[in-house]
Scaffold this motif. Structure first.
Motif, short mmCIF file in Angstrom:
data_model
loop_
_atom_site.label_atom_id
_atom_site.label_comp_id
_atom_site.label_asym_id
_atom_site.label_seq_id
_atom_site.Cartn_x
_atom_site.Cartn_y
_atom_site.Cartn_z
N LYS A 222 -28.21 4.05 40.34
CA LYS A 222 -29.31 3.10 40.10
C LYS A 222 -29.87 3.24 38.68
CE LYS A 222 -29.69 1.15 44.18
NZ LYS A 222 -28.29 1.44 44.53
N LEU A 223 -29.42 4.27 37.97
CA LEU A 223 -29.98 4.51 36.63
C LEU A 223 -29.28 3.64 35.58
CD1 LEU A 223 -30.22 8.41 36.59
CD2 LEU A 223 -31.94 6.77 37.36
N VAL A 224 -30.07 3.20 34.59
CA VAL A 224 -29.47 2.47 33.47
C VAL A 224 -29.37 3.49 32.32
CG1 VAL A 224 -29.69 0.49 31.93
CG2 VAL A 224 -30.59 0.36 34.25
N VAL A 225 -28.22 4.20 32.32
CA VAL A 225 -28.05 5.29 31.35
C VAL A 225 -27.60 4.72 30.02
CG1 VAL A 225 -26.79 7.41 30.85
CG2 VAL A 225 -27.44 6.88 33.19
N THR A 226 -28.23 5.18 28.95
CA THR A 226 -27.80 4.70 27.64
C THR A 226 -27.91 5.77 26.56
OG1 THR A 226 -28.14 3.02 25.96
CG2 THR A 226 -30.06 3.63 27.21
N GLY A 227 -26.90 5.76 25.69
CA GLY A 227 -26.87 6.74 24.60
C GLY A 227 -27.61 6.19 23.41
N GLU A 228 -28.91 6.44 23.38
CA GLU A 228 -29.68 6.05 22.19
C GLU A 228 -29.54 7.22 21.22
OE1 GLU A 228 -33.57 4.91 23.51
OE2 GLU A 228 -32.76 3.44 24.88
N MET A 229 -30.60 7.52 20.48
CA MET A 229 -30.50 8.71 19.62
C MET A 229 -30.30 9.93 20.53
SD MET A 229 -31.69 7.56 16.54
CE MET A 229 -32.94 8.59 15.88
N LEU B 200 -23.28 -2.39 25.44
CA LEU B 200 -22.28 -1.87 24.49
C LEU B 200 -21.98 -0.41 24.78
CD1 LEU B 200 -23.27 -3.31 21.02
CD2 LEU B 200 -21.12 -3.62 22.23
N TYR B 201 -23.06 0.35 25.04
CA TYR B 201 -22.87 1.77 25.30
C TYR B 201 -22.04 1.97 26.57
CZ TYR B 201 -23.43 6.62 26.13
OH TYR B 201 -23.13 7.93 26.34
N GLN B 202 -22.32 1.15 27.58
CA GLN B 202 -21.57 1.31 28.83
C GLN B 202 -20.10 0.95 28.62
OE1 GLN B 202 -24.02 -0.61 31.80
NE2 GLN B 202 -25.40 1.15 31.85
N MET B 203 -19.85 -0.01 27.72
CA MET B 203 -18.47 -0.35 27.40
C MET B 203 -17.76 0.82 26.72
SD MET B 203 -18.04 -4.06 25.77
CE MET B 203 -17.26 -3.30 24.40
N LEU B 204 -18.47 1.43 25.74
CA LEU B 204 -17.89 2.57 25.03
C LEU B 204 -17.58 3.71 26.00
CD1 LEU B 204 -19.80 3.17 21.67
CD2 LEU B 204 -17.45 2.47 22.00
N SER B 205 -18.51 3.88 26.97
CA SER B 205 -18.34 4.98 27.91
C SER B 205 -17.15 4.78 28.84
CB SER B 205 -19.59 5.14 28.78
OG SER B 205 -20.69 5.26 27.97
N SER B 206 -16.64 3.55 28.89
CA SER B 206 -15.47 3.37 29.77
C SER B 206 -14.18 3.33 28.96
CB SER B 206 -15.64 2.12 30.62
OG SER B 206 -16.14 1.07 29.84
N THR C 205 -19.36 12.79 23.47
CA THR C 205 -19.44 13.97 24.35
C THR C 205 -19.53 13.52 25.81
OG1 THR C 205 -21.77 14.02 23.76
CG2 THR C 205 -20.39 15.68 22.77
N PHE C 206 -20.14 12.37 26.02
CA PHE C 206 -20.29 11.84 27.38
C PHE C 206 -18.91 11.72 28.04
CE2 PHE C 206 -21.06 8.59 30.61
CZ PHE C 206 -22.31 8.93 31.08
N LEU C 207 -17.91 11.28 27.26
CA LEU C 207 -16.55 11.13 27.79
C LEU C 207 -15.81 12.46 27.81
CD1 LEU C 207 -14.99 7.89 26.32
CD2 LEU C 207 -15.77 8.35 28.63
N LEU C 208 -15.96 13.21 26.71
CA LEU C 208 -15.28 14.51 26.61
C LEU C 208 -15.61 15.38 27.82
CD1 LEU C 208 -13.81 16.75 24.83
CD2 LEU C 208 -16.09 17.37 24.05
#
Ligand code: HEM
Length: 584
Positions: free
Chosen positions: A533-540, A86-92, A458-461
């Motif tokens: 190769k990283l599985v980046v995710t926006g948790e807290m 879900l996070y990766q979807m939001l990030s795109s 902020t990741f997108l900004l």
């Protein structure tokens, strides 16, 4: 016969009939009122949905909103959990909605509007009336209660006013020795791991324990030695943050009565208990010290009063003994205890809420900031060497007895400043800032109605190609003062902006600088895994679900005497993290 019934009819039956009719009419009116109210609500809701649906976004499925997406993604059984997808979807979002510069989703019946341009974000964050945290932050309440991160309006304003002095520059300066000491323990620990573990270290887990030690001793005035012993608190914290996200994207679990009766909810409660026990222990110890010192100061005061007026002036320093002490340190927790014990401004529950809040906000954030920094330095040798030269230049001028960084040294770390900023641009520790829209606002020509959640990514900004050309490229020079002049003030906001910005940002910068400088001074770091190769995710906070692995090489084997020195006892097991990657 009829005549004999007349008085009975008049006296008994007639009022009964009238009363029944009145009751019937009243009931009819109530039903009509409820019906009209429902129709009104429904029409209002339809209007609200129409307004929200006029904002660009993927089509949704009625009252389920985009929740069905979660169910579909769940079926994929992704190794690192549905939330990551879900996070990766939001990030795109920018790829599809970049032209509209706005996008909306439905979390069940709650609309979520995503913003990722400086102008739109400025409208929200600079407002003095849109300061309430998004309703979704309520999921943090069983843990953080009404602490500074989650509280709103008058309570938040009052707390912010009370707590701001604890982050005054003069007080932060007094924390330098503590931060330096823990950085030293970290360097020894890394050397030990490197010596016994083939030099590969998963840095996030190690760093979390170091920053937890720092926040406990600086803000809470308590030594917990997490780096030297295992920490149940950290394990519980990871599980709690995962479970909060699990709950967040499943609206059917938002009701406490449902969630806390599921196995996930029960696990959440168990972890929460572990964490609360830890913070309560911290509060209890400091409160006992506080009370002991206060009674000592009062005794001294009485003694001095009986000795004569001239001596009374000294009492201030006697009672200050605890707060400022010989090392001139005012722990943040002391400020809370003062409000609780002396000023009656806070109950003990309020103190607990703030301690839980600052324990979390004050360590996981900086741990990730430092970890991402070391990781990116490990990918960019040129940047690492330039930084090493800056640190060498500073340590070359150390006085003979000096073995710690001072505030003047930190001021000289200009390149490190740029590095830390560029790291926060690419991997912002706080990837999501949520606000409740409490009155209608217009953004990019779209009406955002009251009752909407506004999500600032902020990741997108920070990846806006107009503000930051070649956004994926790691380049600390972007933050050289001359390169920032024309930048929009809301184009780069790792610490948020406006009235609810991060209260601990100066503390965070100080801590990150000291720890990174210490590590780079002693080790050359090399990242094992490339960014793709990283599985980046926006948790807290923003983390890599499959870790950040570094190869550490001592910069000067001859000089480094600490490797086998055992100056610190880290226990027999150096496995410091039990980070669980449960598939939620
Ligand atoms: C790299 C480190 C850090 C980053 C990137 C960071 C970032 C942020 C951001 C973006 C917010 C706004 C969140 C929102 O509006 O939802 C925030 C708020 C906050 N931060 Fe930090 N933070 C960091 C370190 C710290 C530290 C070290 C502390 C405490 C010692 C701290 C305490 C807080 C508190 C209490 C708030 C809530 C402020 C309020 O609402 O008035 N943070 N932080």
């Amino acid at each position: 016969m009829i005549n004999s019934l007349d008085p009975l009819f008049e006296i008994v039956l007639q009022p009964l009939i009238i009363w029944s009719t009145v009751r019937f009419i009243l009931l009819l009116m109530i039903v009509a009122f409820i019906f009209l109210k429902c129709v009104h609500r429904y029409l209002k809701w339809r209007k609200f949905v129409a307004i929200i649906d006029s904002i660009p976004g993927p089509p949704s499925l009625g009252i389920l909103g985009h929740a069905m997406l979660v169910v579909q993604l769940d079926r994929q059984q992704f190794e690192y959990g549905t939330y990551v997808l879900l996070y990766q979807m939001l990030s795109s979002t920018r790829i599809i909605y970049g032209k509209e510069k706005i996008c909306r989703f439905w979390l069940g019946l709650r609309p979520l509007v995503i913003l990722f341009t400086p102008e739109a974000i400025e409208t929200i964050l600079s407002s003095n009336t849109l300061t309430d945290k998004a309703t979704e932050y309520n999921l943090l309440r069983p843990w953080l209660g009404d602490g500074l991160v989650t509280s709103n309006r008058i309570k938040w304003k009052l707390r912010r006013k009370i707590l701001t002095p604890a982050f005054h520059f003069r007080i932060l300066q007094d924390f330098l020795p503590v931060i330096n000491e823990h950085a030293d323990v970290l360097v020894h620990k890394l050397a030990n791991i490197a010596a016994t573990r083939g030099e590969i270290v998963e840095i996030m887990s190690v760093m979390t324990l170091c920053t937890l030690d720092v926040i406990c001793e600086t803000a809470m005035g308590i030594k917990v030695k997490c780096q030297e012993t295992e920490s149940e608190y950290v394990n519980a914290l990871h599980q709690v943050s995962e479970l909060i996200l699990f709950r967040l994207c499943r609206p059917w679990f938002w009701l406490d009565s449902i969630f806390f009766n599921t196995p996930h909810g029960k696990r959440f409660k168990r972890c929460l208990r572990t964490m609360k026990e830890f913070t309560l222990k911290v509060i209890k110890e400091r409160k006992e010290d506080w009370l002991r010192c206060r009674s000592k100061a009062e005794d001294e005061k009485k003694d001095q009063q009986s000795a004569g007026e001239g001596e009374i002036l000294k009492t201030a320093s006697a009672s200050d003994h605890f707060f400022y002490g010989e090392k001139r340190r005012l722990a943040f927790l002391d400020l809370l205890l003062e409000q609780h014990l002396d000023n009656d401004n806070m109950s003990i529950e309020d103190v607990c809420d703030e301690v839980d809040t600052f324990m979390f906000a004050g360590h996981d954030t900086t741990a990730m900031g430092i970890s991402w920094t070391l990781y990116l330095l490990g990918l960019h040798d040129d940047v690492q060497e330039k930084l090493f030269e800056e640190i060498e230049q500073i340590t070359k001028n150390f006085k003979e007895s000096q073995n710690q960084f001072t505030i003047d040294d930190i001021k000289q770390m200009k390149y490190l400043d740029c590095v830390l900023k560029e790291v926060q641009r690419l991997y912002p520790t706080a990837p999501f800032i949520g606000r409740e829209i409490t009155h209608d606002v217009e953004i990019n020509g779209y009406l955002i109605p009251k009752g909407t959640t506004c999500g600032i990514l902020t990741f997108l900004l920070h990846r806006d190609p107009v503000t930051f050309p070649k956004p994926e490229h790691f380049d600390p020079d972007r933050f050289m003062p001359s390169n920032c002049v024309k930048r929009h003030p809301f184009a780069y906001i790792p610490f948020s902006a406006g009235p609810r910005n991060c209260i601990g940002q100066k503390f965070a910068l100080l801590e990150q600088k000291i720890i990174v400088a210490n590590v780079i001074k002693h080790f050359k770091v090399k990242a094992i895994d490339h960014r793709d190769k990283l599985v980046v995710t926006g948790e807290m906070v923003l983390r890599s679900r499959n870790g950040l692995r570094l190869l550490l090489t001592s910069r000067n084997q001859q000089k480094e005497t600490f490797v086998n020195q055992n100056a610190y006892d880290f226990g027999s097991d150096l496995t410091v993290s039990k980070a669980e990657t449960r598939n939620l």
